[in-house]
Scaffold this motif. Structure first.
Motif, PDB file in Angstrom:
ATOM      1  N   PRO A 154       7.552  -1.702   8.515  1.00  0.00           N
ATOM      2  CA  PRO A 154       7.053  -0.754   9.519  1.00  0.00           C
ATOM      3  C   PRO A 154       5.538  -0.733   9.619  1.00  0.00           C
ATOM      4  O   PRO A 154       4.985  -0.478  10.694  1.00  0.00           O
ATOM      5  N   ASP A 155       4.852  -1.003   8.508  1.00  0.00           N
ATOM      6  CA  ASP A 155       3.385  -0.967   8.525  1.00  0.00           C
ATOM      7  C   ASP A 155       2.796  -2.006   9.475  1.00  0.00           C
ATOM      8  O   ASP A 155       1.781  -1.753  10.141  1.00  0.00           O
ATOM      9  N   LEU A 156       3.437  -3.170   9.592  1.00  0.00           N
ATOM     10  CA  LEU A 156       2.919  -4.212  10.479  1.00  0.00           C
ATOM     11  C   LEU A 156       3.097  -3.837  11.945  1.00  0.00           C
ATOM     12  O   LEU A 156       2.311  -4.269  12.797  1.00  0.00           O
ATOM     13  N   GLY A 157       4.101  -3.035  12.239  1.00  0.00           N
ATOM     14  CA  GLY A 157       4.315  -2.594  13.609  1.00  0.00           C
ATOM     15  C   GLY A 157       3.277  -1.594  14.082  1.00  0.00           C
ATOM     16  O   GLY A 157       3.194  -1.306  15.284  1.00  0.00           O
ATOM     17  N   ARG A 158       2.470  -1.080  13.159  1.00  0.00           N
ATOM     18  CA  ARG A 158       1.431  -0.099  13.514  1.00  0.00           C
ATOM     19  C   ARG A 158       0.071  -0.747  13.752  1.00  0.00           C
ATOM     20  O   ARG A 158      -0.888  -0.055  14.096  1.00  0.00           O
ATOM     21  N   LEU A 159      -0.009  -2.059  13.561  1.00  0.00           N
ATOM     22  CA  LEU A 159      -1.285  -2.763  13.684  1.00  0.00           C
ATOM     23  C   LEU A 159      -1.200  -3.820  14.775  1.00  0.00           C
ATOM     24  O   LEU A 159      -0.164  -4.475  14.942  1.00  0.00           O
ATOM     25  N   PRO A 160      -2.283  -4.048  15.527  1.00  0.00           N
ATOM     26  CA  PRO A 160      -2.265  -5.086  16.561  1.00  0.00           C
ATOM     27  C   PRO A 160      -2.245  -6.471  15.946  1.00  0.00           C
ATOM     28  O   PRO A 160      -2.756  -6.684  14.846  1.00  0.00           O
ATOM     29  N   ALA A 161      -1.648  -7.403  16.672  1.00  0.00           N
ATOM     30  CA  ALA A 161      -1.585  -8.786  16.190  1.00  0.00           C
ATOM     31  C   ALA A 161      -2.990  -9.334  15.973  1.00  0.00           C
ATOM     32  O   ALA A 161      -3.927  -8.998  16.704  1.00  0.00           O
ATOM     33  N   GLU A 162      -3.124 -10.164  14.959  1.00  0.00           N
ATOM     34  CA  GLU A 162      -4.427 -10.748  14.658  1.00  0.00           C
ATOM     35  C   GLU A 162      -4.789 -11.787  15.706  1.00  0.00           C
ATOM     36  O   GLU A 162      -3.943 -12.518  16.208  1.00  0.00           O
ATOM     37  N   SER A 163      -6.068 -11.851  16.040  1.00  0.00           N
ATOM     38  CA  SER A 163      -6.575 -12.792  17.027  1.00  0.00           C
ATOM     39  C   SER A 163      -7.413 -13.864  16.348  1.00  0.00           C
ATOM     40  O   SER A 163      -7.766 -13.738  15.162  1.00  0.00           O
ATOM     41  N   PRO A 164      -7.745 -14.930  17.080  1.00  0.00           N
ATOM     42  CA  PRO A 164      -8.606 -15.971  16.498  1.00  0.00           C
ATOM     43  C   PRO A 164      -9.912 -15.381  15.968  1.00  0.00           C
ATOM     44  O   PRO A 164     -10.375 -14.327  16.414  1.00  0.00           O
ATOM     45  N   VAL A 165     -10.500 -16.071  15.034  1.00  0.00           N
ATOM     46  CA  VAL A 165     -11.740 -15.611  14.400  1.00  0.00           C
ATOM     47  C   VAL A 165     -12.811 -15.360  15.462  1.00  0.00           C
ATOM     48  O   VAL A 165     -13.023 -16.167  16.367  1.00  0.00           O
ATOM     49  N   GLY A 166     -13.448 -14.218  15.351  1.00  0.00           N
ATOM     50  CA  GLY A 166     -14.520 -13.883  16.279  1.00  0.00           C
ATOM     51  C   GLY A 166     -14.059 -13.168  17.532  1.00  0.00           C
ATOM     52  O   GLY A 166     -14.881 -12.745  18.338  1.00  0.00           O
ATOM     53  N   GLU A 167     -12.753 -13.016  17.708  1.00  0.00           N
ATOM     54  CA  GLU A 167     -12.240 -12.347  18.897  1.00  0.00           C
ATOM     55  C   GLU A 167     -11.572 -11.043  18.499  1.00  0.00           C
ATOM     56  O   GLU A 167     -10.809 -10.986  17.532  1.00  0.00           O
ATOM     57  N   HIS A 168     -11.862  -9.975  19.211  1.00  0.00           N
ATOM     58  CA  HIS A 168     -11.255  -8.679  18.935  1.00  0.00           C
ATOM     59  C   HIS A 168      -9.762  -8.747  19.235  1.00  0.00           C
ATOM     60  O   HIS A 168      -9.329  -9.369  20.204  1.00  0.00           O
ATOM     61  N   ALA A 169      -8.960  -8.108  18.372  1.00  0.00           N
ATOM     62  CA  ALA A 169      -7.503  -8.194  18.490  1.00  0.00           C
ATOM     63  C   ALA A 169      -6.994  -7.729  19.851  1.00  0.00           C
ATOM     64  O   ALA A 169      -5.984  -8.225  20.343  1.00  0.00           O
ATOM     65  N   LEU A 170      -7.685  -6.781  20.483  1.00  0.00           N
ATOM     66  CA  LEU A 170      -7.234  -6.236  21.759  1.00  0.00           C
ATOM     67  C   LEU A 170      -8.275  -6.472  22.857  1.00  0.00           C
ATOM     68  O   LEU A 170      -8.430  -5.656  23.761  1.00  0.00           O
ATOM     69  N   SER A 171      -8.975  -7.596  22.778  1.00  0.00           N
ATOM     70  CA  SER A 171     -10.054  -7.867  23.732  1.00  0.00           C
ATOM     71  C   SER A 171      -9.534  -8.038  25.156  1.00  0.00           C
ATOM     72  O   SER A 171     -10.288  -7.862  26.112  1.00  0.00           O
ATOM     73  N   HIS A 172      -8.250  -8.374  25.310  1.00  0.00           N
ATOM     74  CA  HIS A 172      -7.701  -8.582  26.651  1.00  0.00           C
ATOM     75  C   HIS A 172      -7.239  -7.296  27.314  1.00  0.00           C
ATOM     76  O   HIS A 172      -6.822  -7.306  28.466  1.00  0.00           O
ATOM     77  N   VAL A 173      -7.291  -6.175  26.583  1.00  0.00           N
ATOM     78  CA  VAL A 173      -6.910  -4.880  27.155  1.00  0.00           C
ATOM     79  C   VAL A 173      -8.126  -4.303  27.881  1.00  0.00           C
ATOM     80  O   VAL A 173      -9.174  -4.088  27.275  1.00  0.00           O
ATOM     81  N   PRO A 174      -8.014  -4.041  29.180  1.00  0.00           N
ATOM     82  CA  PRO A 174      -9.165  -3.525  29.940  1.00  0.00           C
ATOM     83  C   PRO A 174      -9.648  -2.177  29.418  1.00  0.00           C
ATOM     84  O   PRO A 174      -8.846  -1.294  29.125  1.00  0.00           O
ATOM     85  N   HIS A 175     -10.967  -2.040  29.290  1.00  0.00           N
ATOM     86  CA  HIS A 175     -11.572  -0.765  28.895  1.00  0.00           C
ATOM     87  C   HIS A 175     -11.834   0.026  30.177  1.00  0.00           C
ATOM     88  O   HIS A 175     -12.761  -0.259  30.922  1.00  0.00           O
ATOM     89  N   SER A 176     -10.993   1.039  30.427  1.00  0.00           N
ATOM     90  CA  SER A 176     -11.072   1.768  31.697  1.00  0.00           C
ATOM     91  C   SER A 176     -11.874   3.052  31.599  1.00  0.00           C
ATOM     92  O   SER A 176     -12.457   3.502  32.579  1.00  0.00           O
ATOM     93  N   GLY A 177     -11.882   3.672  30.410  1.00  0.00           N
ATOM     94  CA  GLY A 177     -12.541   4.966  30.268  1.00  0.00           C
ATOM     95  C   GLY A 177     -11.825   6.077  31.001  1.00  0.00           C
ATOM     96  O   GLY A 177     -12.397   7.143  31.257  1.00  0.00           O
TER      97      GLY A 177
END
Length: 274
Positions: free
Chosen positions: A95-118
């Protein structure tokens, strides 16, 4: 001289008694018996319900279809994220892994593709322990939330999360830059309901929030369970209350039927894949 009631009449009265109670609950009550065992029909019903619950857990979410349906609601193109659990088996064991975003390539934020809308509100649709529940009720529930919330708040484009637990929504919300996140998630199937949807609300979400910081509406599966419009109304009341209090969780009450924050029914943490 009065005659004693026959065995047959007692049995008929007992059946009427249980039949009336069955109209008020989906629980298995008054099943009867054949000798020392349950009647064959009741055993078969139990096995069918158990199979439906297992299928609800293991059937993969049809992501492309869900993205198309949710995007069509007018909030913008839905993004997709996955948790750190690599497959369903690992998701169930860890269950702990389901609470964390998938790891991304080195240097890239795990959720960089999610638009920051504010935006003020973010909506996350998570498969949880019943992808079936999200498939059957997710789009209609989002439509009801839009109708209830859009006149008052800005809403970000939805995000679809797979192999997800509730807390993954905190990471997604931080990437979205929203003030409040609403996580729609398939609840743990039972032997009465395999397609129940839950909604978890967290105000000022961030990684590290706990269940005490959330409010939950559970058992959404009309027509037997909570309806979409009613759930959206209660959720809107919670959003309004959270913005006044500056927090969600155990101190926040359901104000959809009251005028003052702090009065009314507590929406407590219900069953779910936390």
């Amino acid at each position: 001289m009065t005659s004693e009631p026959s065995i047959g009449s007692d049995h008929a009265a007992e059946q009427r008694f249980w039949q009336e109670l069955r109209h008020t609950t989906q629980a298995r009550i008054g099943l009867g018996r054949t000798g020392d065992a349950l009647p064959t029909q009741r055993v078969l019903e139990f096995r069918a319900a158990h199979a439906a619950a297992r299928d609800a857990v293991h059937t993969p979410l049809r992501v492309d279809e869900l993205i198309e349906q949710v995007t069509g609601l007018g909030l913008g193109a839905a993004a997709q994220v996955s948790s750190r659990a690599r497959d369903r088996a690992e998701y169930l064991r860890r269950p702990d892994l389901g609470r964390l975003p998938a790891e991304s390539p080195v240097g890239e934020h795990a959720l960089s593709h999610v638009p920051h809308s504010g935006a003020e509100i973010g909506i996350v649709l998570a498969d949880g322990l019943s992808p079936r529940a999200l498939t059957e009720h997710g789009p209609a529930m989002v439509a009801a939330l839009i109708e209830e919330l859009a006149p008052r708040y800005s809403i970000a484009a939805p995000v679809i999360a797979t192999q997800a637990r509730v807390a993954l929504g905190d990471h997604i919300a931080e990437a979205m830059g929203v003030a409040t996140v609403v996580v729609l998630i398939g609840e743990r199937p039972g032997l009465s309901v395999a397609d129940s949807l839950g909604i978890y609300l967290t105000h000022l979400p961030r990684p590290g929030r706990t269940d005490a910081d959330r409010n939950c509406l559970s058992n959404i599966h009309p027509p037997e369970g909570l309806g979409y419009a009613q759930a959206a109304k209660v959720l809107a009341g919670l959003v309004s209350g959270a913005r006044v209090l500056g927090r969600s969780g155990v101190d926040l009450k359901d104000t959809s039927r009251t005028d003052a924050v702090g009065e009314g029914e507590i929406i407590s943490i219900g069953p779910g894949p936390r």
